[in-house]
Design a protein around this motif. Structure first.
Motif, PDB file in Angstrom:
ATOM      1  N   GLU A   1       1.001  -1.071   0.055  1.00 31.90           N
ATOM      2  CA  GLU A   1       0.009  -0.058  -0.087  1.00 31.90           C
ATOM      3  C   GLU A   1       0.728   1.338   0.002  1.00 31.90           C
ATOM      4  O   GLU A   1       1.989   1.195   0.520  1.00 31.90           O
ATOM      5  N   ASP A   2       0.159   2.260  -0.462  1.00 34.30           N
ATOM      6  CA  ASP A   2       1.193   3.672  -0.444  1.00 34.30           C
ATOM      7  C   ASP A   2       1.160   4.052   1.172  1.00 34.30           C
ATOM      8  O   ASP A   2       0.537   3.633   1.708  1.00 34.30           O
ATOM      9  N   ILE A   3       2.250   4.795   1.299  1.00 32.13           N
ATOM     10  CA  ILE A   3       2.591   5.344   2.594  1.00 32.13           C
ATOM     11  C   ILE A   3       1.704   6.301   3.059  1.00 32.13           C
ATOM     12  O   ILE A   3       1.209   7.333   2.012  1.00 32.13           O
ATOM     13  N   VAL A   4       1.066   6.199   4.018  1.00 30.42           N
ATOM     14  CA  VAL A   4      -0.032   7.250   4.427  1.00 30.42           C
ATOM     15  C   VAL A   4       0.449   8.367   4.887  1.00 30.42           C
ATOM     16  O   VAL A   4       1.432   8.231   5.972  1.00 30.42           O
ATOM     17  N   PRO A   5       0.261   9.809   4.571  1.00 33.68           N
ATOM     18  CA  PRO A   5       1.223  10.835   5.179  1.00 33.68           C
ATOM     19  C   PRO A   5       0.698  10.854   6.543  1.00 33.68           C
ATOM     20  O   PRO A   5      -0.539  11.045   6.821  1.00 33.68           O
ATOM     21  N   LEU A   6       1.469  10.986   7.535  1.00 33.35           N
ATOM     22  CA  LEU A   6       1.241  10.974   8.845  1.00 33.35           C
ATOM     23  C   LEU A   6       0.374  12.213   9.304  1.00 33.35           C
ATOM     24  O   LEU A   6      -0.284  11.891  10.170  1.00 33.35           O
ATOM     25  N   GLU A   7       0.764  13.308   9.014  1.00 26.51           N
ATOM     26  CA  GLU A   7       0.113  14.453   9.208  1.00 26.51           C
ATOM     27  C   GLU A   7      -1.695  14.202   9.361  1.00 26.51           C
ATOM     28  O   GLU A   7      -2.322  14.708   9.670  1.00 26.51           O
ATOM     29  N   SER A   8      -2.046  13.322   8.154  1.00 25.76           N
ATOM     30  CA  SER A   8      -3.458  13.264   7.920  1.00 25.76           C
ATOM     31  C   SER A   8      -4.085  12.303   8.836  1.00 25.76           C
ATOM     32  O   SER A   8      -5.420  12.278   8.915  1.00 25.76           O
ATOM     33  N   ILE A   9      -3.470  11.717   9.717  1.00 26.22           N
ATOM     34  CA  ILE A   9      -3.976  10.670  10.585  1.00 26.22           C
ATOM     35  C   ILE A   9      -3.684  10.975  12.080  1.00 26.22           C
ATOM     36  O   ILE A   9      -3.786  10.076  12.809  1.00 26.22           O
ATOM     37  N   LEU A  10      -2.970  12.252  12.244  1.00 24.66           N
ATOM     38  CA  LEU A  10      -2.966  12.455  13.629  1.00 24.66           C
ATOM     39  C   LEU A  10      -3.802  13.290  14.334  1.00 24.66           C
ATOM     40  O   LEU A  10      -4.607  14.307  13.743  1.00 24.66           O
ATOM     41  N   ASP A  11      -4.022  13.097  15.826  1.00 24.10           N
ATOM     42  CA  ASP A  11      -4.611  13.992  16.660  1.00 24.10           C
ATOM     43  C   ASP A  11      -3.820  14.474  17.603  1.00 24.10           C
ATOM     44  O   ASP A  11      -2.809  14.010  17.734  1.00 24.10           O
ATOM     45  N   TYR A  12      -4.232  15.315  18.368  1.00 18.07           N
ATOM     46  CA  TYR A  12      -3.368  16.064  19.479  1.00 18.07           C
ATOM     47  C   TYR A  12      -4.082  16.004  20.891  1.00 18.07           C
ATOM     48  O   TYR A  12      -5.198  16.449  20.928  1.00 18.07           O
TER      49      TYR A  12
END
Length: 155
Positions: free
Chosen positions: A107-118
């Motif tokens: 699978e393509d690498i998922v951009p980390l910023e798109s799956i982050l919460d804080y």
């Protein structure tokens, strides 16, 4: 709930990253992330997901704690830039640019910023992977019980 050791090590890692001056993209994953987000689990280690470049930067910053240096490795189901560290007796794993197998291709690498919460915790903002993403990832890896636990929590 995090133990005092978990809290101390997590604050140490946060401080190292914050004070490094480096642009590191990172987020907690696994049981420590789940516990910080309110899931009733007992974490045993700290797992950090990064992009590929950040994995090597973080590995350099944690060099004094190194058990296994960051290197590209994996198995038939998952691969990443992976390193292992031991900080004050707590195992810490770094995984950069994680890819999961989709059978005949990766699978393509998922951009980390798109799956982050804080999460606001101890007066700092800790990045964590979204539980909905985590549930989906565990399903893809065949870890159905863990995926169900997260989905039940979200519902």
């Amino acid at each position: 709930m995090l133990t005092e050791l978990h809290e101390n090590v997590l604050l140490k890692i946060y401080g190292i990253i914050r004070n490094s001056g480096e642009n590191i993209c990172w987020g907690l994953t696994g049981s420590t992330s789940f516990a910080l987000q309110g899931v009733d689990v007992e974490p045993h280690d700290i797992d950090i997901q990064t992009d590929g470049a950040s994995a090597y930067i973080l590995g350099r910053l944690l060099a004094e704690y190194e058990v296994q240096p960051v290197m590209f490795c994996g198995n038939a189901k998952i691969r990443s830039h992976f390193g292992k560290y031991l900080i004050d007796g707590m195992e810490v794993e770094i995984m950069g640019d994680i890819q999961k197998s989709a059978g005949d291709h990766w699978e393509d690498i998922v951009p980390l910023e798109s799956i982050l919460d804080y999460i606001s915790w101890h007066d700092v903002s800790i990045p964590v992977l979204k539980l909905s993403y985590e549930a989906e990832a565990y399903e893809k890896l065949g870890r159905i019980a863990k995926a169900k636990m997260l989905r039940d929590y979200l519902n």
